[in-house]
Design a protein around this motif. Structure first.
Motif, mmCIF file in Angstrom:
data_model
loop_
_atom_site.group_PDB
_atom_site.id
_atom_site.type_symbol
_atom_site.label_atom_id
_atom_site.label_comp_id
_atom_site.label_asym_id
_atom_site.label_seq_id
_atom_site.Cartn_x
_atom_site.Cartn_y
_atom_site.Cartn_z
ATOM 1 N N LEU A 77 0.834 -1.204 0.000
ATOM 2 C CA LEU A 77 0.000 0.000 0.000
ATOM 3 C C LEU A 77 0.873 1.261 0.000
ATOM 4 C CD1 LEU A 77 -2.796 1.146 -0.148
ATOM 5 C CD2 LEU A 77 -3.007 0.946 2.324
ATOM 6 N N SER A 78 2.033 1.194 0.662
ATOM 7 C CA SER A 78 2.950 2.353 0.656
ATOM 8 C C SER A 78 3.373 2.691 -0.762
ATOM 9 C CB SER A 78 4.189 2.061 1.505
ATOM 10 O OG SER A 78 3.840 1.855 2.846
ATOM 11 N N ALA A 79 3.662 1.680 -1.558
ATOM 12 C CA ALA A 79 4.062 1.907 -2.952
ATOM 13 C C ALA A 79 2.890 2.469 -3.747
ATOM 14 C CB ALA A 79 4.564 0.610 -3.578
ATOM 15 N N CYS A 80 1.680 1.968 -3.472
ATOM 16 C CA CYS A 80 0.489 2.504 -4.150
ATOM 17 C C CYS A 80 0.285 3.974 -3.801
ATOM 18 C CB CYS A 80 -0.761 1.709 -3.759
ATOM 19 S SG CYS A 80 -0.827 0.083 -4.526
ATOM 20 N N ILE A 81 0.580 4.330 -2.562
ATOM 21 C CA ILE A 81 0.437 5.723 -2.130
ATOM 22 C C ILE A 81 1.384 6.612 -2.939
ATOM 23 C CG2 ILE A 81 0.944 7.304 -0.197
ATOM 24 C CD1 ILE A 81 -0.275 5.071 1.632
ATOM 25 N N GLY A 82 2.649 6.192 -3.054
ATOM 26 C CA GLY A 82 3.616 6.957 -3.855
ATOM 27 C C GLY A 82 3.177 7.051 -5.302
ATOM 28 N N ALA A 83 2.703 5.931 -5.845
ATOM 29 C CA ALA A 83 2.296 5.885 -7.245
ATOM 30 C C ALA A 83 1.074 6.766 -7.496
ATOM 31 C CB ALA A 83 2.000 4.441 -7.658
ATOM 32 N N ALA A 84 0.081 6.682 -6.601
ATOM 33 C CA ALA A 84 -1.140 7.471 -6.786
ATOM 34 C C ALA A 84 -0.845 8.960 -6.638
ATOM 35 C CB ALA A 84 -2.210 7.026 -5.788
ATOM 36 N N ALA A 85 0.049 9.309 -5.715
ATOM 37 C CA ALA A 85 0.432 10.719 -5.555
ATOM 38 C C ALA A 85 1.198 11.206 -6.775
ATOM 39 C CB ALA A 85 1.253 10.908 -4.284
ATOM 40 N N ALA A 86 1.782 10.283 -7.508
ATOM 41 C CA ALA A 86 2.497 10.632 -8.737
ATOM 42 C C ALA A 86 1.549 10.579 -9.945
ATOM 43 C CB ALA A 86 3.685 9.704 -8.938
ATOM 44 N N GLY A 87 0.270 10.450 -9.706
ATOM 45 C CA GLY A 87 -0.713 10.542 -10.782
ATOM 46 C C GLY A 87 -1.042 9.226 -11.462
ATOM 47 N N ALA A 88 -0.629 8.125 -10.864
ATOM 48 C CA ALA A 88 -0.868 6.827 -11.485
ATOM 49 C C ALA A 88 -2.125 6.182 -10.903
ATOM 50 C CB ALA A 88 0.322 5.903 -11.272
ATOM 51 N N ARG A 89 -2.740 5.337 -11.709
ATOM 52 C CA ARG A 89 -3.833 4.500 -11.236
ATOM 53 C C ARG A 89 -3.165 3.296 -10.574
ATOM 54 N NH1 ARG A 89 -8.324 3.656 -15.695
ATOM 55 N NH2 ARG A 89 -9.475 5.369 -14.755
ATOM 56 N N ALA A 90 -3.443 3.084 -9.289
ATOM 57 C CA ALA A 90 -2.730 2.036 -8.543
ATOM 58 C C ALA A 90 -3.702 1.041 -7.925
ATOM 59 C CB ALA A 90 -1.857 2.668 -7.466
ATOM 60 N N HIS A 91 -3.319 -0.226 -8.005
ATOM 61 C CA HIS A 91 -4.119 -1.303 -7.406
ATOM 62 C C HIS A 91 -3.271 -2.123 -6.448
ATOM 63 C CE1 HIS A 91 -7.811 -1.996 -10.210
ATOM 64 N NE2 HIS A 91 -7.392 -0.759 -10.359
ATOM 65 N N THR A 92 -3.923 -2.644 -5.407
ATOM 66 C CA THR A 92 -3.311 -3.677 -4.593
ATOM 67 C C THR A 92 -4.392 -4.690 -4.240
ATOM 68 O OG1 THR A 92 -1.879 -4.155 -2.701
ATOM 69 C CG2 THR A 92 -3.624 -2.536 -2.330
ATOM 70 N N ALA A 93 -3.969 -5.791 -3.628
ATOM 71 C CA ALA A 93 -4.919 -6.824 -3.209
ATOM 72 C C ALA A 93 -4.337 -7.512 -1.998
ATOM 73 C CB ALA A 93 -5.130 -7.835 -4.339
ATOM 74 N N THR A 94 -5.200 -7.942 -1.092
ATOM 75 C CA THR A 94 -4.694 -8.609 0.106
ATOM 76 C C THR A 94 -5.797 -9.399 0.795
ATOM 77 O OG1 THR A 94 -3.308 -8.312 2.059
ATOM 78 C CG2 THR A 94 -5.078 -6.723 1.768
ATOM 79 N N SER A 95 -5.457 -9.942 1.959
ATOM 80 C CA SER A 95 -6.360 -10.745 2.785
ATOM 81 C C SER A 95 -5.948 -10.629 4.254
ATOM 82 C CB SER A 95 -6.230 -12.231 2.432
ATOM 83 O OG SER A 95 -6.792 -12.519 1.176
ATOM 84 N N GLY A 96 -6.928 -10.735 5.138
ATOM 85 C CA GLY A 96 -6.735 -10.866 6.595
ATOM 86 C C GLY A 96 -5.498 -10.242 7.207
ATOM 87 N N PRO A 97 -4.508 -11.074 7.572
ATOM 88 C CA PRO A 97 -3.319 -10.542 8.247
ATOM 89 C C PRO A 97 -2.574 -9.505 7.398
ATOM 90 C CG PRO A 97 -3.401 -12.928 8.434
ATOM 91 C CD PRO A 97 -4.484 -12.541 7.485
ATOM 92 N N GLY A 98 -2.647 -9.646 6.088
ATOM 93 C CA GLY A 98 -2.011 -8.668 5.211
ATOM 94 C C GLY A 98 -2.669 -7.312 5.337
ATOM 95 N N LEU A 99 -3.992 -7.318 5.445
ATOM 96 C CA LEU A 99 -4.712 -6.059 5.627
ATOM 97 C C LEU A 99 -4.370 -5.462 6.991
ATOM 98 C CD1 LEU A 99 -6.891 -4.191 4.273
ATOM 99 C CD2 LEU A 99 -8.486 -5.250 5.851
ATOM 100 N N ALA A 100 -4.247 -6.351 7.995
ATOM 101 C CA ALA A 100 -3.893 -5.874 9.337
ATOM 102 C C ALA A 100 -2.529 -5.186 9.312
ATOM 103 C CB ALA A 100 -3.895 -7.040 10.324
ATOM 104 N N LEU A 101 -1.602 -5.734 8.541
ATOM 105 C CA LEU A 101 -0.271 -5.123 8.461
ATOM 106 C C LEU A 101 -0.330 -3.774 7.744
ATOM 107 C CD1 LEU A 101 2.724 -5.480 9.136
ATOM 108 C CD2 LEU A 101 3.015 -6.707 6.992
ATOM 109 N N MET A 102 -1.288 -3.613 6.846
ATOM 110 C CA MET A 102 -1.438 -2.346 6.112
ATOM 111 C C MET A 102 -2.070 -1.237 6.945
ATOM 112 S SD MET A 102 -3.119 -3.195 2.429
ATOM 113 C CE MET A 102 -2.287 -4.168 1.180
ATOM 114 N N TRP A 103 -2.585 -1.588 8.095
ATOM 115 C CA TRP A 103 -3.510 -0.712 8.815
ATOM 116 C C TRP A 103 -3.050 0.747 8.890
ATOM 117 C CZ3 TRP A 103 -4.563 2.257 13.189
ATOM 118 C CH2 TRP A 103 -5.924 2.420 13.502
ATOM 119 N N GLU A 104 -1.796 0.949 9.241
ATOM 120 C CA GLU A 104 -1.293 2.318 9.401
ATOM 121 C C GLU A 104 -1.490 3.141 8.126
ATOM 122 O OE1 GLU A 104 2.893 2.779 9.315
ATOM 123 O OE2 GLU A 104 2.871 4.642 10.453
ATOM 124 N N VAL A 105 -1.140 2.538 6.987
ATOM 125 C CA VAL A 105 -1.181 3.303 5.753
ATOM 126 C C VAL A 105 -2.558 3.328 5.080
ATOM 127 C CG1 VAL A 105 1.213 3.640 5.083
ATOM 128 C CG2 VAL A 105 0.193 1.393 4.779
#
Lengths: 407, 311
Positions: A77-105
């Motif tokens: 998600l951090s990379a998607c944030i950089g990419a989206a701020a740079a004007g790109a269409r960004a996608h990610t995908a995840t599940s359960g514990p992965g989403l929990a790890l993303m929580w901050e961002v």
């Protein structure tokens, strides 16, 4: 006319535009058609089916995507944030514990108003570790400013992937958006999925033109500034407004999609509720099971109905209340826990929606399907009958019903 | 690639004045030297820290380059996303190709500790970016706590001095060597006083097609307990004592950048800063001797690694 279509690692037969795809492959199919500028994903079960199938599209040169194979979901998600701020269409995908790890961002993405798209293949949170479906992951992101649509089957996994792209980037919204599909039940179930031609998808999702971009040489912009207490609250106020705006935007996008495809979706979808006395409210893949149970009960003369919530964020309180206004007994199916709370998330929100409108059917929270526990028609019918008993006899009433658990 | 003071004086400003960094702070000096040296537009990614909070207080910003701050640990990953976006948008014909530098500024806490995984991942993936670690040997933004870059014997607010402990017990990690072990094209150590050294290294780092990393020692007068006017003098002392040698690892070749004419004993370093005042006591002589031995060993090891390369 039958033709060969390659999706993921499975060679499948296609008739017309109906293709046999699992929910995960259907999402990857949509992603291939959307051709996001940047995709950053980390493998986790049951999401892996998406990252694998999309990686094949990259390897085959079918997309112009820059794929970032990150070292964690937080980094995804951090990379998607950089990419989206740079004007790109960004996608990610995840599940359960992965989403929990993303929580901050998750909050960073929405706070910066970056229209990132996520495909969440729901999975129970640890511990105990469990790779199967429930909604404890999705519910943990409910307060973080993401538009959330819950799909029911592979077809909706595909359709919603296209719909959330449009919602996220709408100028009145500009919020990250998540296509929530149930792990395994949807991600790994193969069904006939009607896919749209590539050019129809391209025109439906359009091209993204960002308001601000780090790569715009004319406008040097600062993203992620320090917000002192004189401003933080007002910026959050703007997010409240964006989320409010999202509700009509989701509704309009669903309608436009319906006109385009003949597949008509709504924020809230009712089934046999017109004269229903007892109604179950549901999200995700359990909805189909509940409809079958209702059909069975109707044959026995029971006036049962279903209210299925598709759009969970923003929460369509008015539409939910409207759908329940005639019901006397309402059970709200939650596939997660809010430990220590008077009920789980969907239940409390339905209760608030009703109470704000002075509606007071008898309301029970029905917890089911935790950690992938199977919820067959029989169990749903049992929930209906318990609800009806509680309606008849006050002493039987309980605020929360735990379906299908061994005591 | 040479840098002259005359050319520097003609450069437009790269970081606007009026920010909130302390008098005598190294960070704005490092940032300006780096952005001057690039000689091309930069997109900057910041980790959370003094630099970020002091330069971006809404509704003002000191950044004359496009800048993004996301969180504490993920500045390297954020710039990965920016660089990937640049590549994709140029490839798809939606952005004109131009010579831009992708630059990260992050403190030692964000680099050595909380952000190590994010940095390592970005290095392994080989994005084209220049990572500048502004190393002030501790968590200064949160109030002078020990980090993985703090050396033993250092007083910080989480390694106070008392009968049971004489400051931090552990040595620092060798972050520059850890980065070099990723076999990226360019890795270096520099320091804020060595402006010519730093700017030359920035130009080398910005010229490679892949990741570059420069670990820059940057005294913090509030945390190190010294006079704001002594920032540059103290930075020089770090290289003269060989506590912070200047070197580079250019495409795998280790090269010493500076050999002090006369090596100063570490006691001079300890005398220059209040955070080491307890080490000047007689009863801590053993601790000081131990630190001196450690520095001597590391210096010897570095000379060995740099053997055979001109310096």
């Amino acid at each position: 006319m039958a033709r060969q279509v390659r999706a993921g690692s499975v060679r499948i037969q296609a008739r017309g535009n109906a293709v046999a795809l699992s929910g995960g492959e259907a999402v990857a199919y949509a992603m291939r058609q959307i051709d996001p500028d940047v995709v950053a994903v980390y493998p986790i079960t049951p999401q892996t089916v998406i990252v694998e199938a999309f990686s094949e599209s990259v390897a085959e040169g079918k997309v112009g995507t820059e794929m970032i194979h990150v070292e964690s979901e937080h980094a995804a998600l951090s990379a998607c944030i950089g990419a989206a701020a740079a004007g790109a269409r960004a996608h990610t995908a995840t599940s359960g514990p992965g989403l929990a790890l993303m929580w901050e961002v998750l909050g960073v993405a929405s706070g910066m108003r970056l229209p990132i798209v996520m495909h969440l293949c729901t999975r129970a949170l640890s511990a105990p570790i469990n790779i199967m479906c429930d909604h404890s992951d999705a519910m943990a992101m409910r307060d973080l400013g993401w538009v959330m649509l819950f799909g029911e089957n592979p077809q909706e996994a595909y359709d919603q992937a296209l719909i959330v792209q449009r919602v996220a980037e709408h100028r009145d919204v500009l919020l990250p958006s998540v296509n929530v599909i149930d792990g395994f039940t949807v991600t790994h179930s193969v069904e006939g999925v009607e896919v749209l031609p590539d050019e129809v998808v391209a025109s439906f999702v359009g091209t993204y033109s960002p308001l601000y971009s780090l790569l715009d040489p004319q406008r040097r912009v600062t993203f992620g500034a320090l917000d002192p207490n004189e401003y933080y609250y007002e910026h959050k106020r703007q997010q409240i407004e964006a989320m409010k705006n999202a509700l009509p935007v989701v509704a309009a996008t669903l309608q436009e999609f319906g006109e385009l495809t003949g597949r008509h979706y709504n924020l809230v979808e009712e089934y046999r509720t017109e004269d229903a006395e007892v109604v179950l409210v549901v999200m995700g893949s359990t909805a189909g099971t509940v409809r079958i149970a209702v059909d069975n009960l109707r044959e026995d003369g029971v006036r049962a109905g279903v209210v299925r919530v598709r759009c969970f964020r923003p929460f369509p309180a008015e539409e939910v209340a409207q759908a329940l206004r005639r019901a006397k007994l309402v059970g709200v199916l939650d596939r997660s826990l809010s430990l220590g709370a008077p009920g789980s998330s969907l239940y409390l929100e339905v209760m608030a929606a009703l109470s704000q409108r002075m509606l007071s059917p008898y309301l029970v929270n029905v917890v089911h399907g935790l950690g992938g526990r199977n919820t067959p028609v029989r169990i749903i019918k049992e929930a209906f009958s318990q609800l009806r008993l509680m309606g008849l006899e006050e002493q039987r009433r309980e605020p929360i019903l735990y379906l299908g658990v061994r005591e | 690639m040479t840098v002259s003071l005359r050319e520097l004086a003609d450069q437009p400003e790269t970081l606007a004045p009026g920010h909130g960094l302390c008098a005598g702070c190294s960070e704005s000096i490092v940032v300006r030297q780096v952005l001057y040296a690039l000689g091309k537009p930069a997109v900057v990614s910041l980790a959370t820290g003094c630099l970020e909070v002091s330069t971006t207080k809404f509704p003002e910003t000191a950044w004359l380059s496009p800048m993004i701050h996301s969180a504490f640990e993920n500045a390297a990953t954020t710039i990965s996303g920016v660089e990937a976006a640049y590549k994709a948008l140029v490839r798809k014909g939606r952005l004109e190709a131009r010579d831009i530098a992708f630059v990260v500024f992050a403190g030692d806490g964000a680099t050595y500790d909380i952000g190590l995984q994010w940095l390592s991942g970005a290095l392994e993936r080989g994005h084209r970016f220049l990572y500048i670690c502004i190393n002030n040997e501790g968590y200064m933004n949160t109030g002078i706590q020990r980090s993985g870059a703090t050396i033993s014997g250092t007083w910080t607010t989480t390694t106070p001095v008392g009968p049971a402990l004489q400051g931090k017990a552990e040595w620092r990690k060798d972050m520059t060597a850890i980065v070099a072990a990723h076999r990226i094209p360019y890795v270096a150590q520099s320091a804020v006083h060595a402006w010519k050294d730093l700017m030359t290294k920035v130009q080398r780092g910005a010229a490679v097609d892949g990741p570059a990393f420069i670990n820059v020692l940057a005294p913090c007068n509030r945390g190190w307990r010294h006079d704001p006017k002594d920032t540059i003098r103290i930075s020089k002392l770090a290289t003269d004592t060989c506590l912070w040698p200047l070197y580079e690892v250019d495409h795998g070749v280790w090269r010493l950048s500076h050999r002090p004419r006369q090596r100063e004993p570490i006691t001079g370093w300890f005398q220059s800063q209040g955070r080491f005042s307890h080490l000047l006591k007689d009863e801590n002589k053993g601790l000081v001797d131990g630190i001196q031995r450690r520095i001597d060993e590391e210096w010897k090891e570095l000379l060995e690694r740099c053997k055979g390369s001109a310096n």
